[in-house]
Each structure stands twice: as structure tokens, then as C-alpha cells.
Design a protein around this motif. Structure first.
Motif, PDB file in Angstrom:
ATOM      1  N   LEU A 164     -11.233  12.013  -1.283  1.00  0.00           N
ATOM      2  CA  LEU A 164     -10.009  11.631  -0.591  1.00  0.00           C
ATOM      3  C   LEU A 164      -9.794  10.155  -0.856  1.00  0.00           C
ATOM      4  CD1 LEU A 164      -7.728  12.359   1.437  1.00  0.00           C
ATOM      5  CD2 LEU A 164      -9.300  11.706   3.254  1.00  0.00           C
ATOM      6  N   THR A 165      -8.675   9.830  -1.461  1.00  0.00           N
ATOM      7  CA  THR A 165      -8.384   8.432  -1.760  1.00  0.00           C
ATOM      8  C   THR A 165      -7.182   7.984  -0.950  1.00  0.00           C
ATOM      9  OG1 THR A 165      -9.189   8.689  -4.017  1.00  0.00           O
ATOM     10  CG2 THR A 165      -7.786   6.779  -3.571  1.00  0.00           C
ATOM     11  N   LEU A 166      -7.396   6.938  -0.165  1.00  0.00           N
ATOM     12  CA  LEU A 166      -6.320   6.310   0.584  1.00  0.00           C
ATOM     13  C   LEU A 166      -6.199   4.875   0.113  1.00  0.00           C
ATOM     14  CD1 LEU A 166      -7.168   7.579   4.179  1.00  0.00           C
ATOM     15  CD2 LEU A 166      -5.414   8.460   2.644  1.00  0.00           C
ATOM     16  N   THR A 167      -4.986   4.474  -0.231  1.00  0.00           N
ATOM     17  CA  THR A 167      -4.761   3.109  -0.691  1.00  0.00           C
ATOM     18  C   THR A 167      -4.119   2.314   0.433  1.00  0.00           C
ATOM     19  OG1 THR A 167      -4.425   3.937  -2.931  1.00  0.00           O
ATOM     20  CG2 THR A 167      -3.690   1.689  -2.472  1.00  0.00           C
ATOM     21  N   LEU A 168      -4.871   1.340   0.944  1.00  0.00           N
ATOM     22  CA  LEU A 168      -4.387   0.511   2.044  1.00  0.00           C
ATOM     23  C   LEU A 168      -3.382  -0.519   1.544  1.00  0.00           C
ATOM     24  CD1 LEU A 168      -7.796  -0.070   3.823  1.00  0.00           C
ATOM     25  CD2 LEU A 168      -5.889   1.292   4.682  1.00  0.00           C
ATOM     26  N   PRO A 169      -2.456  -0.941   2.409  1.00  0.00           N
ATOM     27  CA  PRO A 169      -1.523  -2.001   2.017  1.00  0.00           C
ATOM     28  C   PRO A 169      -2.261  -3.334   1.862  1.00  0.00           C
ATOM     29  CG  PRO A 169      -1.094  -1.278   4.276  1.00  0.00           C
ATOM     30  CD  PRO A 169      -2.190  -0.423   3.739  1.00  0.00           C
ATOM     31  N   ALA A 170      -1.647  -4.253   1.144  1.00  0.00           N
ATOM     32  CA  ALA A 170      -2.277  -5.552   0.871  1.00  0.00           C
ATOM     33  C   ALA A 170      -2.222  -6.488   2.075  1.00  0.00           C
ATOM     34  CB  ALA A 170      -1.600  -6.212  -0.330  1.00  0.00           C
ATOM     35  N   THR A 171      -1.378  -6.183   3.064  1.00  0.00           N
ATOM     36  CA  THR A 171      -1.232  -7.062   4.236  1.00  0.00           C
ATOM     37  C   THR A 171      -1.774  -6.370   5.481  1.00  0.00           C
ATOM     38  OG1 THR A 171       0.949  -6.215   4.809  1.00  0.00           O
ATOM     39  CG2 THR A 171       0.854  -8.058   3.226  1.00  0.00           C
ATOM     40  N   THR A 172      -1.806  -7.089   6.598  1.00  0.00           N
ATOM     41  CA  THR A 172      -2.283  -6.519   7.854  1.00  0.00           C
ATOM     42  C   THR A 172      -1.150  -5.976   8.713  1.00  0.00           C
ATOM     43  OG1 THR A 172      -2.190  -8.678   8.925  1.00  0.00           O
ATOM     44  CG2 THR A 172      -4.300  -8.023   7.946  1.00  0.00           C
ATOM     45  N   GLY A 173       0.082  -6.095   8.279  1.00  0.00           N
ATOM     46  CA  GLY A 173       1.213  -5.627   9.072  1.00  0.00           C
ATOM     47  C   GLY A 173       1.501  -6.582  10.218  1.00  0.00           C
ATOM     48  N   THR A 174       2.467  -6.214  11.050  1.00  0.00           N
ATOM     49  CA  THR A 174       2.820  -7.037  12.214  1.00  0.00           C
ATOM     50  C   THR A 174       2.528  -6.261  13.492  1.00  0.00           C
ATOM     51  OG1 THR A 174       5.108  -6.257  12.167  1.00  0.00           O
ATOM     52  CG2 THR A 174       4.613  -8.274  10.933  1.00  0.00           C
ATOM     53  N   VAL A 195       2.410   0.706  12.570  1.00  0.00           N
ATOM     54  CA  VAL A 195       1.398   1.735  12.354  1.00  0.00           C
ATOM     55  C   VAL A 195       1.348   2.076  10.869  1.00  0.00           C
ATOM     56  CG1 VAL A 195       1.623   2.728  14.668  1.00  0.00           C
ATOM     57  CG2 VAL A 195       3.036   3.602  12.801  1.00  0.00           C
ATOM     58  N   LEU A 196       0.233   2.652  10.437  1.00  0.00           N
ATOM     59  CA  LEU A 196       0.112   3.078   9.046  1.00  0.00           C
ATOM     60  C   LEU A 196       0.834   4.399   8.843  1.00  0.00           C
ATOM     61  CD1 LEU A 196      -3.596   2.253   8.159  1.00  0.00           C
ATOM     62  CD2 LEU A 196      -1.537   1.210   7.182  1.00  0.00           C
ATOM     63  N   SER A 197       1.547   4.501   7.736  1.00  0.00           N
ATOM     64  CA  SER A 197       2.257   5.728   7.383  1.00  0.00           C
ATOM     65  C   SER A 197       1.874   6.094   5.957  1.00  0.00           C
ATOM     66  CB  SER A 197       3.762   5.501   7.483  1.00  0.00           C
ATOM     67  OG  SER A 197       4.467   6.659   7.087  1.00  0.00           O
ATOM     68  N   THR A 198       1.761   7.394   5.688  1.00  0.00           N
ATOM     69  CA  THR A 198       1.408   7.843   4.343  1.00  0.00           C
ATOM     70  C   THR A 198       2.615   8.452   3.647  1.00  0.00           C
ATOM     71  OG1 THR A 198      -0.034   9.282   3.045  1.00  0.00           O
ATOM     72  CG2 THR A 198       0.604  10.083   5.210  1.00  0.00           C
ATOM     73  N   ASP A 199       2.619   8.374   2.348  1.00  0.00           N
ATOM     74  CA  ASP A 199       3.668   9.020   1.564  1.00  0.00           C
ATOM     75  C   ASP A 199       3.260  10.430   1.157  1.00  0.00           C
ATOM     76  OD1 ASP A 199       1.777   8.617  -0.403  1.00  0.00           O
ATOM     77  OD2 ASP A 199       3.077   7.417  -1.704  1.00  0.00           O
ATOM     78  N   GLY A 200       2.132  10.897   1.643  1.00  0.00           N
ATOM     79  CA  GLY A 200       1.634  12.221   1.294  1.00  0.00           C
ATOM     80  C   GLY A 200       0.764  12.238   0.058  1.00  0.00           C
ATOM     81  N   ASN A 201       0.705  11.115  -0.642  1.00  0.00           N
ATOM     82  CA  ASN A 201      -0.120  11.001  -1.853  1.00  0.00           C
ATOM     83  C   ASN A 201      -1.273  10.027  -1.665  1.00  0.00           C
ATOM     84  OD1 ASN A 201       1.451  12.774  -3.505  1.00  0.00           O
ATOM     85  ND2 ASN A 201       3.006  11.175  -3.600  1.00  0.00           N
ATOM     86  N   GLY A 202      -1.499   9.594  -0.428  1.00  0.00           N
ATOM     87  CA  GLY A 202      -2.602   8.684  -0.154  1.00  0.00           C
ATOM     88  C   GLY A 202      -2.227   7.221  -0.132  1.00  0.00           C
ATOM     89  N   ASN A 203      -0.983   6.898  -0.407  1.00  0.00           N
ATOM     90  CA  ASN A 203      -0.523   5.514  -0.353  1.00  0.00           C
ATOM     91  C   ASN A 203      -0.078   5.198   1.069  1.00  0.00           C
ATOM     92  OD1 ASN A 203      -0.763   5.006  -3.227  1.00  0.00           O
ATOM     93  ND2 ASN A 203       0.954   6.430  -3.432  1.00  0.00           N
ATOM     94  N   LEU A 204      -0.672   4.169   1.655  1.00  0.00           N
ATOM     95  CA  LEU A 204      -0.374   3.799   3.033  1.00  0.00           C
ATOM     96  C   LEU A 204       0.484   2.544   3.082  1.00  0.00           C
ATOM     97  CD1 LEU A 204      -3.956   4.330   4.510  1.00  0.00           C
ATOM     98  CD2 LEU A 204      -2.049   5.939   4.494  1.00  0.00           C
ATOM     99  N   THR A 205       1.418   2.521   4.027  1.00  0.00           N
ATOM    100  CA  THR A 205       2.267   1.348   4.240  1.00  0.00           C
ATOM    101  C   THR A 205       2.394   1.117   5.741  1.00  0.00           C
ATOM    102  OG1 THR A 205       4.262   2.717   4.228  1.00  0.00           O
ATOM    103  CG2 THR A 205       3.645   1.683   2.138  1.00  0.00           C
ATOM    104  N   TRP A 206       2.742  -0.100   6.102  1.00  0.00           N
ATOM    105  CA  TRP A 206       2.996  -0.432   7.500  1.00  0.00           C
ATOM    106  C   TRP A 206       4.445  -0.113   7.825  1.00  0.00           C
ATOM    107  CZ3 TRP A 206      -1.037  -1.083  10.362  1.00  0.00           C
ATOM    108  CH2 TRP A 206      -2.203  -1.620   9.825  1.00  0.00           C
ATOM    109  N   VAL A 207       4.681   0.568   8.960  1.00  0.00           N
ATOM    110  CA  VAL A 207       6.041   0.880   9.411  1.00  0.00           C
ATOM    111  C   VAL A 207       6.132   0.570  10.900  1.00  0.00           C
ATOM    112  CG1 VAL A 207       6.444   2.676   7.668  1.00  0.00           C
ATOM    113  CG2 VAL A 207       5.494   3.298   9.887  1.00  0.00           C
ATOM    114  N   ASP A 208       7.353   0.310  11.361  1.00  0.00           N
ATOM    115  CA  ASP A 208       7.568   0.082  12.786  1.00  0.00           C
ATOM    116  C   ASP A 208       7.340   1.381  13.543  1.00  0.00           C
ATOM    117  OD1 ASP A 208       8.215  -2.587  12.436  1.00  0.00           O
ATOM    118  OD2 ASP A 208      10.343  -2.146  12.146  1.00  0.00           O
TER     119      ASP A 208
END
Length: 166
Positions: A14-24, A28-41
Motif C-alpha cells: 500500500l503506497t500513500l504519498t503524503l503532501p509536501a506541506t503540513t496543511g493549515t 484533513v487529508l483527502s485521497t484521490d483514490g490512487n494513494g495521493n494525499l492532499t490537504w483539504v478544508d
């Protein structure tokens, strides 16, 4: 940092790619379904609507006829509910699980049993319903309050409506 393997299949990759920043704060972390995580409100907790009839006048309901509830007031966090067509129509931001509660109050006269039905429809089909039955045995006015609720998963453009029948 460490992340544990899935408990149901520890040998799986299982590969999850964390965002480069810590967010604000509040994101919360959100996935695109392919393991790429981004920060979203995190707006899910802030989403709500509440509608009611506030005109001070009674609405006529014909006996044994399912009648759409017509609201004239609404309080909401966004514009998904319209008093023009009395529908909650989900936007893309509204996709996900929602709890809907419909409560309708009826007054009737007559001396035999009456049923008060409350129904919730999703995209034109009934998804929840309940009723209240009363036997008075007199010609007094009866007051019925019917309530039903459902949790529905909505996609963009799904809509919810309330109906009643006495």
C-alpha cells in the motif's frame, strides 16, 4: 514517521504519498483514490439545512393523497435547499452521507381512525416512511405528528423531498 500495514492483509503493498506541506489548521487529508494525499478544508461539519413553514397559515392536504410539503423558510450553510421547488439538491461539495429527518403536524376532525404518513423521497423514489395512527371515537379535532428519518449517500444532483398524507 511510521504507518502500519493494513490489519486485514499485512503482506499487501500500500503506497500513500503524503503532501509536501503540513496543511493549515482544520484541514484533513483527502485521497484521490490512487494513494495521493492532499490537504483539504474540512467543511463537512459545517454543512446543514433546516426548512419549515412559517407563513402562519394552514396548508391544505386532501385525504388519502400524498402531498409534497411546501416550505417557505430555510436556514442553511449553503444554497442546496430551494423553497422554489422544495427540494434539497446536492452540489458536488455535498456528495457524501446526510441524515434527513422529516416531521409533519396534521390536524383533522372526524370520529374514526386516522393515519398520518410522512415520507422522504430521493430522486423521485420513496426511501423512508413512517406513520402514526389514532382512534378517537369522538368528533373532536385530532392532532397528529409524524416523523421519519433516513441516512442517504448523495452524489451531485441527487435530490431529497418530503411528502405527507393523512
Amino acid at each position: 514517521m511510521s504507518i502500519a500495514a493494513p490489519a486485514t492483509n499485512p503482506a499487501s503493498d500500500l503506497t500513500l504519498t503524503l503532501p509536501a506541506t503540513t496543511g493549515t489548521a482544520g484541514q484533513v487529508l483527502s485521497t484521490d483514490g490512487n494513494g495521493n494525499l492532499t490537504w483539504v478544508d474540512n467543511n463537512a461539519a459545517a454543512r446543514y439545512f433546516y426548512s419549515w413553514i412559517d407563513s402562519g397559515s394552514n396548508k391544505a392536504v386532501t385525504s388519502n393523497t400524498i402531498t409534497k410539503v411546501q416550505y417557505d423558510s430555510v436556514r442553511q450553510s449553503h444554497s442546496a435547499f430551494s423553497t422554489t421547488d422544495d427540494k434539497f439538491t446536492a452540489t458536488a461539495d455535498d456528495a457524501g452521507a446526510w441524515m434527513f429527518i422529516s416531521q409533519i403536524s396534521f390536524y383533522t376532525d372526524g370520529n374514526d381512525g386516522n393515519n398520518c404518513f410522512v415520507k422522504i423521497y430521493k430522486n423521485g423514489s420513496q426511501v423512508a416512511g413512517g406513520y402514526n395512527w389514532i382512534w378517537r371515537g369522538t368528533n373532536d379535532i385530532g392532532h397528529f405528528v409524524g416523523t421519519t428519518q433516513t441516512i442517504e449517500v448523495l452524489a451531485a444532483n441527487d435530490y431529497i423531498e418530503s411528502y405527507g398524507r393523512i
